[in-house]
Design a protein around this motif. Structure first.
Motif, PDB file in Angstrom:
ATOM      1  N   GLN A 149     -67.989  12.408  64.791  1.00 14.34           N
ATOM      2  CA  GLN A 149     -67.661  11.137  66.033  1.00 14.34           C
ATOM      3  C   GLN A 149     -67.555   9.829  65.550  1.00 14.34           C
ATOM      4  OE1 GLN A 149     -72.247  11.440  67.232  1.00 14.34           O
ATOM      5  NE2 GLN A 149     -71.680   9.642  67.759  1.00 14.34           N
ATOM      6  N   ASP A 150     -66.876   9.037  66.336  1.00 14.71           N
ATOM      7  CA  ASP A 150     -66.942   7.641  66.300  1.00 14.71           C
ATOM      8  C   ASP A 150     -68.259   6.992  66.785  1.00 14.71           C
ATOM      9  OD1 ASP A 150     -64.134   8.323  65.419  1.00 14.71           O
ATOM     10  OD2 ASP A 150     -63.719   6.316  66.070  1.00 14.71           O
ATOM     11  N   ILE A 151     -68.765   5.848  66.099  1.00 13.76           N
ATOM     12  CA  ILE A 151     -69.835   5.231  66.450  1.00 13.76           C
ATOM     13  C   ILE A 151     -69.609   3.832  66.860  1.00 13.76           C
ATOM     14  CG2 ILE A 151     -72.152   4.297  65.789  1.00 13.76           C
ATOM     15  CD1 ILE A 151     -72.355   6.290  63.645  1.00 13.76           C
ATOM     16  N   LYS A 152     -70.081   3.692  68.239  1.00 17.12           N
ATOM     17  CA  LYS A 152     -70.082   2.482  69.048  1.00 17.12           C
ATOM     18  C   LYS A 152     -71.498   1.958  69.647  1.00 17.12           C
ATOM     19  CE  LYS A 152     -65.622   1.076  68.517  1.00 17.12           C
ATOM     20  NZ  LYS A 152     -65.315   0.245  67.410  1.00 17.12           N
ATOM     21  N   LEU A 153     -71.831   0.824  69.418  1.00 16.62           N
ATOM     22  CA  LEU A 153     -73.129   0.367  69.960  1.00 16.62           C
ATOM     23  C   LEU A 153     -73.074   0.062  71.613  1.00 16.62           C
ATOM     24  CD1 LEU A 153     -74.292  -1.676  66.941  1.00 16.62           C
ATOM     25  CD2 LEU A 153     -75.632   0.087  68.096  1.00 16.62           C
ATOM     26  N   ASN A 154     -74.111   0.375  72.283  1.00 15.12           N
ATOM     27  CA  ASN A 154     -73.997  -0.476  73.692  1.00 15.12           C
ATOM     28  C   ASN A 154     -74.365  -1.787  73.389  1.00 15.12           C
ATOM     29  OD1 ASN A 154     -73.848   2.125  74.468  1.00 15.12           O
ATOM     30  ND2 ASN A 154     -76.005   2.496  74.568  1.00 15.12           N
ATOM     31  N   ALA A 155     -74.268  -2.664  74.746  1.00 18.40           N
ATOM     32  CA  ALA A 155     -74.664  -4.036  74.524  1.00 18.40           C
ATOM     33  C   ALA A 155     -76.176  -4.328  74.248  1.00 18.40           C
ATOM     34  CB  ALA A 155     -74.345  -4.801  75.719  1.00 18.40           C
ATOM     35  N   LYS A 156     -76.998  -3.354  74.519  1.00 22.18           N
ATOM     36  CA  LYS A 156     -78.224  -3.620  74.546  1.00 22.18           C
ATOM     37  C   LYS A 156     -78.908  -2.120  74.194  1.00 22.18           C
ATOM     38  CE  LYS A 156     -82.223  -5.098  77.600  1.00 22.18           C
ATOM     39  NZ  LYS A 156     -83.198  -4.122  77.164  1.00 22.18           N
ATOM     40  N   GLY A 157     -79.996  -2.318  73.166  1.00 17.46           N
ATOM     41  CA  GLY A 157     -80.733  -0.968  73.129  1.00 17.46           C
ATOM     42  C   GLY A 157     -82.268  -1.097  73.356  1.00 17.46           C
ATOM     43  N   LYS A 158     -82.849   0.021  72.721  1.00 22.00           N
ATOM     44  CA  LYS A 158     -84.478   0.167  73.052  1.00 22.00           C
ATOM     45  C   LYS A 158     -85.431   0.157  71.803  1.00 22.00           C
ATOM     46  CE  LYS A 158     -83.373   2.983  77.030  1.00 22.00           C
ATOM     47  NZ  LYS A 158     -83.007   4.133  77.166  1.00 22.00           N
ATOM     48  N   HIS A 198     -79.161   3.844  60.952  1.00 20.29           N
ATOM     49  CA  HIS A 198     -78.546   4.842  61.266  1.00 20.29           C
ATOM     50  C   HIS A 198     -79.038   5.312  62.850  1.00 20.29           C
ATOM     51  CE1 HIS A 198     -75.873   8.335  60.766  1.00 20.29           C
ATOM     52  NE2 HIS A 198     -76.962   9.266  61.054  1.00 20.29           N
ATOM     53  N   GLN A 199     -80.404   5.257  62.693  1.00 17.76           N
ATOM     54  CA  GLN A 199     -80.897   5.614  64.274  1.00 17.76           C
ATOM     55  C   GLN A 199     -80.574   4.507  65.163  1.00 17.76           C
ATOM     56  OE1 GLN A 199     -85.240   6.937  65.821  1.00 17.76           O
ATOM     57  NE2 GLN A 199     -85.282   5.894  64.108  1.00 17.76           N
ATOM     58  N   ILE A 200     -80.699   3.482  64.901  1.00 16.39           N
ATOM     59  CA  ILE A 200     -80.424   2.294  65.855  1.00 16.39           C
ATOM     60  C   ILE A 200     -78.938   2.525  66.265  1.00 16.39           C
ATOM     61  CG2 ILE A 200     -79.870  -0.112  66.115  1.00 16.39           C
ATOM     62  CD1 ILE A 200     -82.593  -0.638  64.757  1.00 16.39           C
ATOM     63  N   LEU A 201     -77.802   2.919  65.247  1.00 17.51           N
ATOM     64  CA  LEU A 201     -76.562   2.987  65.670  1.00 17.51           C
ATOM     65  C   LEU A 201     -76.294   4.101  66.230  1.00 17.51           C
ATOM     66  CD1 LEU A 201     -74.955   2.547  62.273  1.00 17.51           C
ATOM     67  CD2 LEU A 201     -74.228   1.137  64.024  1.00 17.51           C
ATOM     68  N   LEU A 202     -77.069   5.465  66.104  1.00 15.57           N
ATOM     69  CA  LEU A 202     -76.904   6.807  67.054  1.00 15.57           C
ATOM     70  C   LEU A 202     -77.440   6.406  68.232  1.00 15.57           C
ATOM     71  CD1 LEU A 202     -76.724   9.368  64.300  1.00 15.57           C
ATOM     72  CD2 LEU A 202     -74.730   8.320  65.316  1.00 15.57           C
ATOM     73  N   LYS A 203     -78.536   5.804  68.314  1.00 11.27           N
ATOM     74  CA  LYS A 203     -79.156   5.701  69.496  1.00 11.27           C
ATOM     75  C   LYS A 203     -78.904   4.523  70.634  1.00 11.27           C
ATOM     76  CE  LYS A 203     -82.467   9.076  68.660  1.00 11.27           C
ATOM     77  NZ  LYS A 203     -82.531  10.171  69.159  1.00 11.27           N
ATOM     78  N   GLY A 204     -77.668   4.076  70.234  1.00 13.32           N
ATOM     79  CA  GLY A 204     -77.026   3.083  71.173  1.00 13.32           C
ATOM     80  C   GLY A 204     -77.375   1.485  70.927  1.00 13.32           C
ATOM     81  N   GLY A 205     -78.261   1.377  70.102  1.00 12.81           N
ATOM     82  CA  GLY A 205     -78.543  -0.087  69.947  1.00 12.81           C
ATOM     83  C   GLY A 205     -80.238  -0.310  69.665  1.00 12.81           C
ATOM     84  N   GLY A 206     -80.256  -1.529  69.489  1.00 13.68           N
ATOM     85  CA  GLY A 206     -81.770  -2.221  69.329  1.00 13.68           C
ATOM     86  C   GLY A 206     -81.849  -3.301  68.097  1.00 13.68           C
ATOM     87  N   THR A 260     -80.638 -11.844  51.249  1.00 15.29           N
ATOM     88  CA  THR A 260     -80.578 -12.815  52.363  1.00 15.29           C
ATOM     89  C   THR A 260     -81.480 -12.402  53.336  1.00 15.29           C
ATOM     90  OG1 THR A 260     -79.104 -13.800  53.787  1.00 15.29           O
ATOM     91  CG2 THR A 260     -78.403 -11.670  53.101  1.00 15.29           C
ATOM     92  N   PRO A 261     -81.944 -13.126  54.277  1.00 17.18           N
ATOM     93  CA  PRO A 261     -82.634 -12.617  55.396  1.00 17.18           C
ATOM     94  C   PRO A 261     -81.614 -12.015  56.196  1.00 17.18           C
ATOM     95  CG  PRO A 261     -83.131 -15.042  55.128  1.00 17.18           C
ATOM     96  CD  PRO A 261     -82.266 -14.758  53.953  1.00 17.18           C
ATOM     97  N   CYS A 262     -81.819 -11.100  57.113  1.00 14.47           N
ATOM     98  CA  CYS A 262     -80.896 -10.072  57.745  1.00 14.47           C
ATOM     99  C   CYS A 262     -81.541  -9.466  58.910  1.00 14.47           C
ATOM    100  CB  CYS A 262     -80.135  -9.269  56.988  1.00 14.47           C
ATOM    101  SG  CYS A 262     -81.278  -8.028  56.261  1.00 14.47           S
ATOM    102  N   PHE A 263     -80.377  -9.589  60.050  1.00 13.67           N
ATOM    103  CA  PHE A 263     -80.841  -8.969  61.514  1.00 13.67           C
ATOM    104  C   PHE A 263     -79.479  -8.135  61.788  1.00 13.67           C
ATOM    105  CE2 PHE A 263     -82.924 -12.897  60.821  1.00 13.67           C
ATOM    106  CZ  PHE A 263     -84.240 -12.636  61.280  1.00 13.67           C
ATOM    107  N   PHE A 264     -79.936  -6.913  62.282  1.00 15.10           N
ATOM    108  CA  PHE A 264     -78.669  -6.140  62.628  1.00 15.10           C
ATOM    109  C   PHE A 264     -79.029  -5.663  64.036  1.00 15.10           C
ATOM    110  CE2 PHE A 264     -79.001  -5.627  58.072  1.00 15.10           C
ATOM    111  CZ  PHE A 264     -77.726  -5.857  57.596  1.00 15.10           C
ATOM    112  N   GLY A 265     -77.995  -5.612  64.901  1.00 12.69           N
ATOM    113  CA  GLY A 265     -78.409  -4.819  66.213  1.00 12.69           C
ATOM    114  C   GLY A 265     -77.192  -4.986  66.992  1.00 12.69           C
ATOM    115  N   SER A 266     -77.371  -4.599  68.326  1.00 15.20           N
ATOM    116  CA  SER A 266     -76.623  -4.773  69.502  1.00 15.20           C
ATOM    117  C   SER A 266     -76.604  -6.097  69.757  1.00 15.20           C
ATOM    118  CB  SER A 266     -76.930  -3.754  70.477  1.00 15.20           C
ATOM    119  OG  SER A 266     -78.178  -3.237  70.382  1.00 15.20           O
ATOM    120  N   ASN A 267     -75.379  -6.562  70.707  1.00 14.21           N
ATOM    121  CA  ASN A 267     -75.065  -7.780  71.072  1.00 14.21           C
ATOM    122  C   ASN A 267     -76.289  -8.560  71.571  1.00 14.21           C
ATOM    123  OD1 ASN A 267     -72.801  -8.217  69.791  1.00 14.21           O
ATOM    124  ND2 ASN A 267     -71.700  -7.157  71.172  1.00 14.21           N
ATOM    125  N   GLU A 268     -76.986  -8.141  72.490  1.00 15.74           N
ATOM    126  CA  GLU A 268     -77.990  -8.740  73.128  1.00 15.74           C
ATOM    127  C   GLU A 268     -79.047  -9.148  72.233  1.00 15.74           C
ATOM    128  OE1 GLU A 268     -80.222  -7.804  77.307  1.00 15.74           O
ATOM    129  OE2 GLU A 268     -78.105  -7.697  77.335  1.00 15.74           O
TER     130      GLU A 268
END
Ligand code: AHG
Ligand code: MN
Ligand code: MN
Length: 282
Positions: A149-158, A198-206, A260-268
């Motif tokens: 599958q292709d992977i896309k994040l939602n705007a906000k996750g859980k 990987h979990q955040i990517l596949l569960k839509g965000g966070g 480097t400090p880092c933060f990865f997530g969906s846009n919100e």
């Protein structure tokens, strides 16, 4: 690029076998960041180097487990920085681990990363390729990687994956993480950035965070091998990756083993971090 992806597939099949059967003990050595290398770190590094050495399009490689850049082919087009076995200390407790590859052109820095690949070794082996603005997931099935599958994040996750430890966090970082939990986010943190991201990517965000801390002001995670490759993946998946104040793909590299400090997530969630850090960090 196809030959590089194929090389990563071949290396991953051998690393899977190594994880299943290899010795999980420590070696006598330390890597450049001061971690004691496990025998598995060294053996997976050797597998990857041996396979990459046969690919004419690779100009040079650099591994988290080696001190310096290894030149391969003068006429090669690509530079590859890789973490052969991220989260290797989790193998002895049978948690998921991964490999991370950043593919660069001209120079090892954020501006020049053009593709990234990571491989998760869990109950299943999955490979995620970020290239040409797309993120595609493949799974090892009957000895071959098949497109899933292709992977896309939602705007906000859980999900919320906060790295390091509370007593090393800045007070405003702790407040931000508490607020996120108070908004109902679930804790998901295994201690391996590959399965956690990987979990955040596949569960839509966070949000996954590894901030600058009192013991490591520049964070723990390494720019070339860990942070830039995942930054590209998150951006191509419609999410974001920042150091608190700016995109990590604008962070400067002065040494190949820089962190480097880092933060990865969906846009919100990324905007939420920017807001807090803009008002507090210096
Ligand atoms: P490595 O095994 O390559 O040294 O990296 C482990 C990293 C990363 O996978 C994970 O997110 C982080 O270390 C966990 O660190 P903390 O235990 O400090 O949160
Ligand atoms: Mn690592
Ligand atoms: Mn590693």
């Amino acid at each position: 690029m196809k030959d590089i992806i194929k090389a990563i597939e071949d290396a991953s099949i051998r690393i899977k076998d190594l994880i299943e059967t290899g010795d999980t003990g420590k070696s006598e050595n330390e890597n450049s960041t001061g971690d004691t290398q496990l025998k598995l770190d060294i053996a997976s590094d050797e597998i990857i180097e041996e396979i990459f050495a046969k690919i004419p399009s690779i100009k040079a490689i650099v591994s988290e487990e080696q001190e310096a850049i290894v030149d391969l082919n003068d006429n090669g087009e690509y530079l590859i920085a890789y973490d052969p076995l991220d989260g290797s200390s989790l193998v002895d407790v049978n948690l998921s681990v991964g490999s991370i590859y950043g593919i660069y052109k001209d120079e090892f820095n954020a501006q020049n990363i053009i593709a990234s690949v990571y491989v998760v070794f869990g109950p299943r082996v999955e490979m995620v390729v970020a290239l040409d603005n797309c993120v595609k997931m493949y799974r090892l099935l009957a000895g071959e990687f098949k497109y899933i599958q292709d992977i896309k994040l939602n705007a906000k996750g859980k999900l919320n994956a906060p790295g390091s430890t509370q007593n090393c966090w800045a007070p405003y970082h702790k407040t931000m993480i508490d607020d996120i939990f108070n908004d109902g986010y679930r804790l998901r943190y295994s201690g391996g950035m590959v399965p956690d991201l990987h979990q955040i990517l596949l569960k839509g965000g966070g949000l996954f965070s590894y901030p600058g801390t009192t013991d490591r002001p520049k964070g723990k995670l390494r720019q070339l091998f860990e942070v830039f490759p995942f930054a590209l993946t998150y951006e191509f998946a419609n999410g974001g990756a920042i150091d608190g104040l700016k995109r990590v793909l604008e962070v400067e590299t002065t040494h190949i083993h820089d962190t480097t400090p880092c933060f990865f997530g969906s846009n919100e969630e990324i905007n939420r971090v920017l807001e807090v850090y803009k008002n507090n960090a210096r």
